[in-house]
Scaffold this motif. Structure first.
Motif, PDB file in Angstrom:
ATOM      1  N   PRO A   1      -4.218   4.361   6.433  1.00 35.42           N
ATOM      2  CA  PRO A   1      -3.965   4.509   7.672  1.00 35.42           C
ATOM      3  C   PRO A   1      -3.389   3.771   8.495  1.00 35.42           C
ATOM      4  O   PRO A   1      -3.300   2.534   7.459  1.00 35.42           O
TER       5      PRO A   1
ATOM      6  N   ASN B   1       8.383   4.339  -0.168  1.00 38.22           N
ATOM      7  CA  ASN B   1       7.125   4.561   0.140  1.00 38.22           C
ATOM      8  C   ASN B   1       6.184   3.543  -0.337  1.00 38.22           C
ATOM      9  O   ASN B   1       4.817   4.610  -0.280  1.00 38.22           O
ATOM     10  N   VAL B   2       6.692   2.231   0.024  1.00 42.43           N
ATOM     11  CA  VAL B   2       5.158   1.366   0.196  1.00 42.43           C
ATOM     12  C   VAL B   2       5.284   0.109   1.241  1.00 42.43           C
ATOM     13  O   VAL B   2       6.493  -0.341   1.516  1.00 42.43           O
ATOM     14  N   VAL B   3       4.382   0.085   1.671  1.00 39.91           N
ATOM     15  CA  VAL B   3       4.195  -1.088   2.473  1.00 39.91           C
ATOM     16  C   VAL B   3       4.737  -2.189   2.037  1.00 39.91           C
ATOM     17  O   VAL B   3       3.813  -2.689   0.910  1.00 39.91           O
ATOM     18  N   ALA B   4       5.215  -2.973   2.491  1.00 37.03           N
ATOM     19  CA  ALA B   4       5.724  -4.251   2.312  1.00 37.03           C
ATOM     20  C   ALA B   4       4.548  -5.441   2.220  1.00 37.03           C
ATOM     21  O   ALA B   4       3.633  -5.282   3.432  1.00 37.03           O
TER      22      ALA B   4
ATOM     23  N   ASN C   1       0.597  -1.051  -0.094  1.00 43.76           N
ATOM     24  CA  ASN C   1       0.360  -0.005  -0.299  1.00 43.76           C
ATOM     25  C   ASN C   1       0.583   1.172  -0.213  1.00 43.76           C
ATOM     26  O   ASN C   1       2.163   1.416   0.316  1.00 43.76           O
ATOM     27  N   HIS C   2       0.254   2.305  -0.716  1.00 45.09           N
ATOM     28  CA  HIS C   2       0.552   4.117  -0.318  1.00 45.09           C
ATOM     29  C   HIS C   2       1.387   4.517   0.986  1.00 45.09           C
ATOM     30  O   HIS C   2       0.284   3.922   1.180  1.00 45.09           O
ATOM     31  N   ALA C   3       2.962   4.036   1.295  1.00 44.34           N
ATOM     32  CA  ALA C   3       3.246   5.007   2.789  1.00 44.34           C
ATOM     33  C   ALA C   3       1.845   5.944   3.071  1.00 44.34           C
ATOM     34  O   ALA C   3       2.293   6.175   4.110  1.00 44.34           O
ATOM     35  N   GLY C   4       2.125   7.338   2.175  1.00 46.70           N
ATOM     36  CA  GLY C   4       1.293   8.348   2.401  1.00 46.70           C
ATOM     37  C   GLY C   4      -0.446   8.066   2.673  1.00 46.70           C
ATOM     38  O   GLY C   4      -0.862   8.844   3.332  1.00 46.70           O
ATOM     39  N   THR C   5      -1.102   7.509   2.067  1.00 53.51           N
ATOM     40  CA  THR C   5      -2.265   7.033   2.222  1.00 53.51           C
ATOM     41  C   THR C   5      -3.020   5.999   2.312  1.00 53.51           C
ATOM     42  O   THR C   5      -4.191   5.859   2.270  1.00 53.51           O
TER      43      THR C   5
END
Lengths: 437, 437
Positions: free
Chosen positions: B257, B301-304, B251-255
């Motif tokens: 929660p 910047n990507v959740v693993a 998942n996107h690290a910024g968007t």
């Protein structure tokens, strides 16, 4: 989500412009048309700054603008503008800059193997909005413009937001000209080969705007999960990125008692757990991510001498980012001391949080209310061109849902119905600023 | 160390053989000579099974044995024996196998870019011991033999202990012939090209031994830290090796929660911390190591979406290994459930713990006492050929200190004084079994 509010609009606040035949706008068709430039066999799109697919797409867009009566124009950076000239009467937005155009748009470039909507949606929607307004309402009072920004992703050169940075005068060619892409081509060479740069016949990029409005897919799951059609961006989160290095001593996994080890990976693991716990404790909208890790020598039967991991912290308030990093660093230091490990860290990136313009944001909310669109205010955890524009001119962002939150991926998808709801909001807003009193 | 005992010998127990001119033995010189075969510019040594450096070294050793009057002989696996034939009178060791030789030695192969002592010390010491005994005490009652085992490390083919496995009949060529090295050469081809294998004129490898005694560097820091010259190996630890895979969602690290994430790396980190805590709690001599980890997609910047790590558990008691793994797996499952992650594991290796022979171990202790050598009993966390021999014949191991515990590295080092102390113990032991009543 504790700092966003969701609304199912009451639909009675005040009237907006009736929008005839809006459903006939070919949103999906034009997105598909644009996605053919740089398309790959898996349904992905790759358009990197100044590469062939990028050049073809940007020139095809210029032709499309021409066709739609939106006087197209490039600047030296390769940003493409389509303009619907007004009669020189200012609206209220961007006080003191009444002669400057109201601009909408987004970026034309993609990540490698990206989707069809990121950036492209805002560009296509802007072109279609201006065409629609011109066709239905004629010449506006104030000039409206759509911009297809040349670059936002930083996918080819190690530099992001080149389009908006060059327009706002934050960065010039002198800052990027020696950067190289993965094949060793310099930025200066690439811009020249694409037909842009200071030697080209185009005007300089720097320009004064009355306002900037960006329509974009959310790239997250918040709207979808909470069941809202429109996201009104309150803030674009700031972020800090670090690389953390933990140093220990390589040792034989069989012959080194646990108590004598200086295991860099064991230390890093405890630190990564601390990152998650501190972020959960800080609460939303703080996010902190460790996405990358390496251990050396990286062999199963050798205690790791070194581990390195990434850290990405984001929040809409700078003091929350700083406070969180402070807590994490304190915890990292405690763990390193306890396990007799070395600790080093390097800050790679620091972007301050940017609040969106209150007046435009409030106007968007009013439109959602009247149009009976379910909306919510939410921060953007992802970075966008709007964060570059906001310091230069009043700026706002409108989000539409991303299916499963997937982005930067060929599976990126937003239903046509949702695309059209965002488009409706954009058209109403541009009508208000372009044709309103 | 809670299951080892350290002793500063009293030196009064009973007499051992006086060893004239032992200090004249050229231990260091012969180790240097052997290390030239496969030497690299950085002081390291690379001799992989059946490669050119290995062939040259093994044939040079055969010539050296011949020179020293130790009738050299190869077997079909490429193990090299130097024999000091006895008069056929048995000593007490290896009851029922009184005619079988008492054998000492170790392995000639190395890891890639390894050191000069691992394996080589036991081979060189064995050759020098038999030469010394022959020169000073003549023909023994019982046949003594030194073996330069062809392979132990598993560095070329994915198969370790080929030398001892083929001698003890645990494995034959049919088990390994189709294995390939990194260049795609089969084991069968490599053994043939080196001049060994079933088509060669040598005898088969399988042989009956009266006892096996291995002198080896510790490859750990226990002796050095606790200030002992001789380590008497009580057990060779058993081990289990696993690969653990944790599955989440990218998942996107910024968007995304924190609360909505399924972060595979965050889960893996908590599991690695659990490994360390469970191992520390289990106490010595249990060791558990995570030396390797990968995260996918592995971007900051990507959740693993996926993390995979190695796990190596060792102990001298099987039930402790099994119990520890049970506790870890339970903890892994708890963490995976809590963080909504997938969990998979695969067992790669399971080696049972092997206790060394009590009689020989006791004889070594007596020699240390009389020779006034500071010694301790300790388990070996590393695997050795002795663990393959012990089920086939009475087997024991003698350790000498490794400077800083460094091994499998060009910096591997043991002081000459320590090498000679280990040699003294070996000579006394072989004298006892070869010449004693």
């Amino acid at each position: 989500m504790n700092d966003v509010e969701g609304h199912t609009s009451s639909g009675t606040k005040r009237s907006t412009q009736p929008l005839p035949q809006l459903e006939q706008v070919e949103m999906k068709g034009m997105l598909e048309w644009l996605s053919a430039y740089g398309a790959d066999a898996q349904g992905g799109v790759t358009r990197l700054l100044y590469d062939q697919a990028w050049c073809e797409a940007q020139h095809a867009l210029a032709a499309k603008m021409q066709e739609k009566g939106l006087a197209p124009e490039f600047d030296q950076s390769g940003n493409l503008y389509g303009t619907l000239h007004g009669r020189g009467m200012g609206s209220e937005v961007g006080k003191g800059m009444e002669e400057a155009p109201i601009v909408t748009g987004s970026h034309i470039d993609t990540v490698v193997h990206g989707g069809k909507y990121d950036g492209a949606y805002g560009v296509v929607a802007g072109v279609l909005a201006l065409e629609y307004l011109k066709k239905n309402f004629g010449v506006p009072k104030r000039t409206l413009q759509v911009v297809s920004l040349c670059e936002e992703e930083g996918s080819r050169f190690p530099f992001a937001y080149w389009g908006s940075r060059s327009i706002t005068g934050v960065s010039g060619l002198e800052e990027v000209q020696y950067l190289k892409d993965q094949e060793g081509i310099t930025f200066a060479q690439a811009i020249h080969d694409a037909g842009f740069g200071p030697d080209s016949s185009y005007r300089t990029a720097s320009q004064t705007y009355g306002a900037f409005i960006e329509l974009h897919i959310e790239q997250g799951q918040v709207l979808e999960r909470l069941g809202h059609s429109i996201g009104i961006v309150s803030n674009i989160a700031g972020q800090k990125r670090f690389s953390i290095t933990v140093s220990g001593v390589a040792n034989h996994a069989g012959t080194t008692p646990m108590a004598w080890r200086k295991d860099a990976l064991a230390g890093a693991a405890e630190m990564i757990t601390a990152v998650r716990n501190i972020a959960l404790e800080a609460g939303e909208p703080l996010v902190a991510t460790v996405g990358r890790i390496t251990a050396d020598p990286g062999v199963g039967n050798v205690v790791a001498s070194r581990a390195e991991f990434s850290l990405d912290i984001r929040h809409i308030r700078q003091e929350s980012i700083d406070g969180c990093w402070h807590n994490m660093l304190q915890e990292f230091s405690r763990i390193a001391a306890e396990q007799q490990l070395g600790l080093n860290w390097e800050e790679h990136l620091s972007v301050i949080p940017i609040p969106m313009n209150e007046q435009i944001t409030s106007d968007i909310r009013d439109i959602c209310e009247v149009e009976q669109l379910s909306y919510m205010h939410l921060p953007s955890g992802a970075g966008h061109d709007s964060q570059i524009f906001q310091p230069a001119c009043p700026t706002a962002m409108i989000f539409v849902p991303s299916q499963d939150g997937i982005s930067h991926n060929p599976l990126e998808y937003t239903a046509e119905e949702d695309l059209m709801k965002g488009f409706r909001v954009l058209v109403q807003l541009l009508y208000k600023y372009g044709y309103g009193s």
